[in-house]
Design a protein around this motif. Structure first.
Motif, PDB file in Angstrom:
ATOM      1  N   ASP A   1       0.813  -1.217   0.000  1.00  0.00           N
ATOM      2  CA  ASP A   1       0.000   0.000   0.000  1.00  0.00           C
ATOM      3  C   ASP A   1       0.847   1.267   0.000  1.00  0.00           C
ATOM      4  O   ASP A   1       0.300   2.371   0.113  1.00  0.00           O
ATOM      5  CB  ASP A   1      -0.921   0.006   1.226  1.00  0.00           C
ATOM      6  N   MET A   2       2.150   1.136  -0.135  1.00  0.00           N
ATOM      7  CA  MET A   2       3.020   2.317  -0.157  1.00  0.00           C
ATOM      8  C   MET A   2       2.894   3.019  -1.514  1.00  0.00           C
ATOM      9  O   MET A   2       2.955   2.383  -2.560  1.00  0.00           O
ATOM     10  CB  MET A   2       4.479   1.906   0.092  1.00  0.00           C
ATOM     11  N   PRO A   3       2.721   4.350  -1.524  1.00  0.00           N
ATOM     12  CA  PRO A   3       2.613   5.091  -2.791  1.00  0.00           C
ATOM     13  C   PRO A   3       3.874   4.934  -3.637  1.00  0.00           C
ATOM     14  O   PRO A   3       4.979   4.756  -3.117  1.00  0.00           O
ATOM     15  CB  PRO A   3       2.429   6.543  -2.334  1.00  0.00           C
ATOM     16  N   LEU A   4       3.714   5.030  -4.952  1.00  0.00           N
ATOM     17  CA  LEU A   4       4.841   4.845  -5.867  1.00  0.00           C
ATOM     18  C   LEU A   4       5.964   5.828  -5.599  1.00  0.00           C
ATOM     19  O   LEU A   4       7.139   5.470  -5.654  1.00  0.00           O
ATOM     20  CB  LEU A   4       4.357   4.971  -7.312  1.00  0.00           C
ATOM     21  N   VAL A   5       5.633   7.078  -5.310  1.00  0.00           N
ATOM     22  CA  VAL A   5       6.689   8.078  -5.097  1.00  0.00           C
ATOM     23  C   VAL A   5       7.529   7.716  -3.877  1.00  0.00           C
ATOM     24  O   VAL A   5       8.753   7.909  -3.855  1.00  0.00           O
ATOM     25  CB  VAL A   5       6.077   9.492  -4.957  1.00  0.00           C
ATOM     26  N   MET A   6       6.887   7.131  -2.845  1.00  0.00           N
ATOM     27  CA  MET A   6       7.640   6.722  -1.658  1.00  0.00           C
ATOM     28  C   MET A   6       8.425   5.441  -1.922  1.00  0.00           C
ATOM     29  O   MET A   6       9.470   5.220  -1.314  1.00  0.00           O
ATOM     30  CB  MET A   6       6.696   6.512  -0.478  1.00  0.00           C
ATOM     31  N   GLN A   7       7.929   4.613  -2.824  1.00  0.00           N
ATOM     32  CA  GLN A   7       8.671   3.399  -3.177  1.00  0.00           C
ATOM     33  C   GLN A   7      10.037   3.764  -3.751  1.00  0.00           C
ATOM     34  O   GLN A   7      11.034   3.100  -3.471  1.00  0.00           O
ATOM     35  CB  GLN A   7       7.870   2.575  -4.183  1.00  0.00           C
ATOM     36  N   THR A   8      10.081   4.846  -4.548  1.00  0.00           N
ATOM     37  CA  THR A   8      11.352   5.300  -5.130  1.00  0.00           C
ATOM     38  C   THR A   8      12.322   5.717  -4.036  1.00  0.00           C
ATOM     39  O   THR A   8      13.513   5.369  -4.060  1.00  0.00           O
ATOM     40  CB  THR A   8      11.103   6.462  -6.098  1.00  0.00           C
ATOM     41  N   LYS A   9      11.825   6.474  -3.061  1.00  0.00           N
ATOM     42  CA  LYS A   9      12.693   6.951  -1.972  1.00  0.00           C
ATOM     43  C   LYS A   9      13.123   5.814  -1.060  1.00  0.00           C
ATOM     44  O   LYS A   9      14.254   5.801  -0.563  1.00  0.00           O
ATOM     45  CB  LYS A   9      11.960   8.042  -1.191  1.00  0.00           C
ATOM     46  N   LEU A  10      12.221   4.853  -0.861  1.00  0.00           N
ATOM     47  CA  LEU A  10      12.582   3.697  -0.040  1.00  0.00           C
ATOM     48  C   LEU A  10      13.672   2.875  -0.719  1.00  0.00           C
ATOM     49  O   LEU A  10      14.621   2.423  -0.076  1.00  0.00           O
ATOM     50  CB  LEU A  10      11.350   2.825   0.213  1.00  0.00           C
ATOM     51  N   LEU A  11      13.558   2.711  -2.027  1.00  0.00           N
ATOM     52  CA  LEU A  11      14.572   1.953  -2.771  1.00  0.00           C
ATOM     53  C   LEU A  11      15.942   2.599  -2.630  1.00  0.00           C
ATOM     54  O   LEU A  11      16.947   1.919  -2.430  1.00  0.00           O
ATOM     55  CB  LEU A  11      14.172   1.865  -4.245  1.00  0.00           C
ATOM     56  N   ARG A  12      15.978   3.914  -2.708  1.00  0.00           N
ATOM     57  CA  ARG A  12      17.253   4.630  -2.571  1.00  0.00           C
ATOM     58  C   ARG A  12      17.852   4.389  -1.182  1.00  0.00           C
ATOM     59  O   ARG A  12      19.066   4.165  -1.042  1.00  0.00           O
ATOM     60  CB  ARG A  12      17.021   6.128  -2.796  1.00  0.00           C
ATOM     61  N   THR A  13      17.011   4.417  -0.170  1.00  0.00           N
ATOM     62  CA  THR A  13      17.495   4.180   1.193  1.00  0.00           C
ATOM     63  C   THR A  13      18.055   2.765   1.332  1.00  0.00           C
ATOM     64  O   THR A  13      19.114   2.545   1.943  1.00  0.00           O
ATOM     65  CB  THR A  13      16.354   4.394   2.201  1.00  0.00           C
ATOM     66  N   LEU A  14      17.359   1.786   0.750  1.00  0.00           N
ATOM     67  CA  LEU A  14      17.816   0.394   0.848  1.00  0.00           C
ATOM     68  C   LEU A  14      19.125   0.189   0.097  1.00  0.00           C
ATOM     69  O   LEU A  14      19.987  -0.590   0.531  1.00  0.00           O
ATOM     70  CB  LEU A  14      16.747  -0.550   0.298  1.00  0.00           C
ATOM     71  N   GLN A  15      19.285   0.890  -1.031  1.00  0.00           N
ATOM     72  CA  GLN A  15      20.498   0.711  -1.834  1.00  0.00           C
ATOM     73  C   GLN A  15      21.703   1.418  -1.223  1.00  0.00           C
ATOM     74  O   GLN A  15      22.807   0.877  -1.232  1.00  0.00           O
ATOM     75  CB  GLN A  15      20.246   1.242  -3.245  1.00  0.00           C
ATOM     76  N   GLU A  16      21.496   2.621  -0.693  1.00  0.00           N
ATOM     77  CA  GLU A  16      22.627   3.434  -0.235  1.00  0.00           C
ATOM     78  C   GLU A  16      22.805   3.444   1.270  1.00  0.00           C
ATOM     79  O   GLU A  16      23.842   3.882   1.771  1.00  0.00           O
ATOM     80  CB  GLU A  16      22.461   4.871  -0.750  1.00  0.00           C
ATOM     81  N   GLY A  17      21.795   3.001   2.008  1.00  0.00           N
ATOM     82  CA  GLY A  17      21.902   2.999   3.460  1.00  0.00           C
ATOM     83  C   GLY A  17      21.902   4.381   4.056  1.00  0.00           C
ATOM     84  O   GLY A  17      22.490   4.604   5.131  1.00  0.00           O
ATOM     85  N   THR A  18      21.254   5.329   3.385  1.00  0.00           N
ATOM     86  CA  THR A  18      21.177   6.702   3.896  1.00  0.00           C
ATOM     87  C   THR A  18      19.746   7.206   3.760  1.00  0.00           C
ATOM     88  O   THR A  18      18.970   6.732   2.937  1.00  0.00           O
ATOM     89  CB  THR A  18      22.106   7.652   3.125  1.00  0.00           C
TER      90      THR A  18
END
Length: 549
Positions: free
Chosen positions: A331-348
C-alpha cells in the motif's frame, strides 16, 4: 518336487528347483527387507521346492533390534565358551502358533541349543536314534512314519552366532543330503545378512528420527521463545527458514494472507538475529496518509512545514542498528517506493526539509497479503523495489494449512482472554473439534476474535459445540454485508470484538449508501457497518471515494 527317475535326469530337475528357489528368494529380498516377510516365505519355498519341511528360524533371546545393531557394528571378538544363550522360534513355515510357542530352548539344550552354543552345524540322520533330539515343537506322532532327518545350521552376523536355521527331511530320497545342506548353508548366510541389513537400516532410521525430534524440539523452543504457537509441519517449515536467515542482513519479505501472524514473525526475525537488543520499529504502511509518508519514515527538520517547531527523527533513524518492519508494503505510494529503494540501496536517508544524508544501518522486514508480482505487472509496485525486498521470501501458512494447531491456538487465546477478563471459561471437547473443522478465512486473527467474544459474552463455564456455533461467523454466501439503512440508523452499539473482514468486504455502493444514511458522518457510517473509522476511511481511499458524502 522331481519324481523318481533316472539319476541324471533327477539331478538336472533338482538343479532347476534350486535355481528357481534362489531366484524366488532374491525376488523377495528385492521387494522387502522385512524378515517377517522374506524369511517365512523362504521357509515356504524350501518346503515346496526342495521338500525340506517344518522349517524354522530360531534366534537367541538376546537378539533384538538394538542387540543386532551392536553385533552389526562391533569388531569380531573371541567367542566366550561359557556364554550359552536361551533361544526361541521367531519365524517358521508348517508349524502352528502353538508349536512355535513350544519351541523354546535353554542354554545348549537339544540339537538347536547345541548349534547355537557351538556355532557348528548338526545333521541328525535319524531323529528316533538321537537322544538329544527333543521333538519339542512337533511331537513324533505328527511326523511321517518313515525315517526323518533333522538339519540345523548356525546363522551368523559379523561372525557371531545369533540363531539357527533348521528343518525336517525324509531320510530316504533320490536327492543327496549334502545337496540340501549346501543350499541351506547359502540360505542361512542370506538370513544372517538380511537380519544385519535390517538392523543397520533400523539404526539409521532411529538416528534420523532422533535428529528430527531434536530439530523439532529446537524449533518448538524457538517458537515458544518468539510467542508463536503451533507445531504443524507448515509452521515449522516457516520457522526453519526464519532461523536459517537470522544471521543475515538481507531484506525479508513475509508473504501470506491477512491474519497469519506476520508481525509476530517479523519480531521473531528480529529476536533471532544479532540485532535483538536494538530497536524494533513497526510501521503500518496502510495507516499512513500519503502526505505524511516521507516525514514519518525519514523524519523532518525544524521549519520543514507549518507546525514543524522542532526536528524529528523518522522511523528509519529510530530503527538504526535494529530492524524496521514495513507492514502492508503493497500500500506504499509509488513516489515513496522510489525513496525507499534509494534508502535500501545506499543505506542513507534525508529528512524532509533537510540536505544532509544520514547513515542508517537497518534490516528491513516487509510484509504483504497482496500479490506483489501482479502489482508489478500492473505498474502499481516498482519492479526494482520488489526484487530488493524479495531477497528472502518466507510464506506464512494459513490456518487452513495448520489444522493441528487450531486446538493449541484456541486454548492459548482462551487462557489469555480468561486472565484479561477475570473469567473461567472452558471449551468442551466437541467445541474444540468444531473449531478444528471451521475454515477460518480470517486465520489466526479471526480465531482470536471468536475466542475473546465467547469469553466476554457466554454464560456457560463449559462451552459445548452447540453454544459455540452462535459465536462463529455465519457463512452468508453472496448476501450483502451491509444491513438495510432503516435498521442501521438505529443500530446497537458495535460488538466488543469485531469479526474479521477483508479489505474488499464492502463495495463502493455500500460505503456510499452508509454515508448518505448518516449525513456524511464517516464515524457513524463505520459503526453501522461494524468497522472502525480508520478501516472505513481506508476502504474509501482504496476505492477513490475520499470526497464522497
Amino acid at each position: 518336487m522331481p519324481t523318481r527317475a533316472n539319476p541324471l535326469h533327477a539331478a538336472t530337475e533338482w538343479r532347476a528347483q534350486e535355481l528357481l528357489l534362489m531366484s524366488q528368494v532374491m525376488r523377495l529380498v528385492g521387494k522387502s527387507l522385512a524378515p517377517e516377510v522374506v524369511l517365512r516365505e523362504m521357509l515356504h519355498l524350501i518346503s515346496e521346492l526342495l521338500g525340506l519341511n517344518r522349517g524354522r528360524i530360531v534366534l537367541a533371546d538376546f537378539v533384538g533390534d538394538i542387540a543386532l545393531e551392536g553385533l552389526a557394528n562391533r569388531k569380531p571378538e573371541p567367542r566366550d565358551s561359557d556364554f550359552h544363550p536361551t533361544s526361541s522360534i521367531r519365524y517358521a513355515y508348517g508349524l502352528t502358533h502353538t508349536e512355535m510357542a513350544r519351541g523354546r530352548y535353554g542354554p545348549a539344550e537339544g540339537i538347536t541349543g547345541r548349534v547355537l552354543a557351538t556355532a557348528q552345524p548338526i545333521i541328525v540322520q535319524d531323529i528316533d536314534a538321537e537322544p538329544q533330539f527333543l521333538a519339542r515343537s512337533v511331537t513324533r506322532d505328527k511326523l511321517p512314519q518313515e525315517v526323518v532327518a533333522f538339519i540345523a545350521l548356525p546363522i551368523e552376523v559379523n561372525r557371531e552366532v545369533i540363531g539357527v536355521l533348521a528343518c525336517h527331511r525324509i531320510r530316504s530320497r533320490d536327492r543327496q543330503l549334502n545337496d540340501d545342506v549346501a543350499v541351506l548353508k547359502i540360505l542361512a548366510t542370506l538370513a544372517g545378512q538380511l537380519l544385519q541389513l535390517q538392523a543397520l537400516v533400523g539404526e539409521k532410521t532411529r538416528a534420523l528420527q532422533a535428529k528430527n525430534q531434536l530439530l523439532t524440539r529446537a524449533l518448538e523452543t524457538a517458537a515458544a521463545r518468539y510467542g508463536i504457537i503451533g507445531t504443524s509441519p507448515a509452521l515449522l517449515q516457516a520457522l526453519s527458514e526464519l532461523e536459517r536467515v537470522s544471521e543475515a542482513t538481507a531484506s525479508v519479505l513475509l508473504l501470506g494472507e491477512s491474519g497469519t501472524g506476520k508481525e509476530l514473525f517479523a519480531r521473531a526475525v528480529h529476536l533471532s538475529s544479532p540485532r535483538r537488543d536494538q530497536p524494533f520499529i513497526k510501521v503500518n504502511c496502510a495507516a499512513i496518509p500519503d502526505s505524511l509518508f516521507e516525514s514519518e519514515l525519514f523524519g523532518y527538520e525544524r521549519g520543514a512545514f507549518t507546525g514543524a517547531q522542532t526536528a524529528r527523527a523518522g522511523w528509519f533513524e529510530q530503527a538504526d542498528q535494529g530492524t524496521i518492519f514495513l507492514d502492508e508494503i503493497g500500500d506504499m505510494p509509488l513516489v515513496m517506493q522510489t525513496k525507499l529503494l534509494r534508502t535500501l540501496q545506499e543505506g542513507t536517508i534525508v529528512r524532509l526539509g533537510g540536505k544532509r544524508e544520514i547513515k542508517v544501518a537497518v534490516r528491513v522486514v516487509a510484509a504483504t497479503n497482496r500479490d506483489l508480482e501482479q502489482d508489478v505487472q500492473q505498474g502499481l509496485f516498482r519492479r526494482d523495489l520488489f526484487y530488493r525486498l524479495h531477497v528472502i521470501p518466507i510464506r506464512l501458512p494459513s490456518l487452513r494449512e495448520r489444522p493441528q494447531d487450531i486446538r493449541a491456538l484456541a486454548l492459548h487465546f482462551l487462557s489469555r482472554a480468561n486472565q484479561d477478563n477475570q473469567r473461567n471459561v472452558s471449551l468442551a471437547p466437541d467445541a474444540l473439534a468444531q473449531l478444528e473443522q471451521h475454515p477460518w478465512p480470517g486465520n489466526i486473527r479471526e480465531l482470536g476474535n471468536v475466542i475473546e467474544r465467547l469469553v466476554l459474552l457466554t454464560d456457560s463455564v463449559m462451552v459445548p459445540a452447540k453454544e459455540l456455533r452462535r459465536f462463529l461467523p455465519a457463512d452468508n454466501g453472496d448476501a450483502p454485508l451491509l444491513k438495510p439503512v432503516a435498521a442501521s440508523v438505529h443500530a446497537a452499539l458495535p460488538p466488543l470484538v469485531r469479526d474479521y473482514q477483508t479489505v474488499q468486504s464492502h463495495s463502493a455502493v455500500q460505503l456510499q449508501q452508509a454515508l448518505r444514511a448518516h449525513g456524511g458522518n464517516q464515524s457513524r457510517a463505520a459503526q453501522a457497518m461494524g468497522l472502525t473509522a480508520r478501516q472505513f476511511g481506508y476502504r474509501l481511499r482504496k476505492l477513490g471515494l475520499q470526497d464522497a458524502k
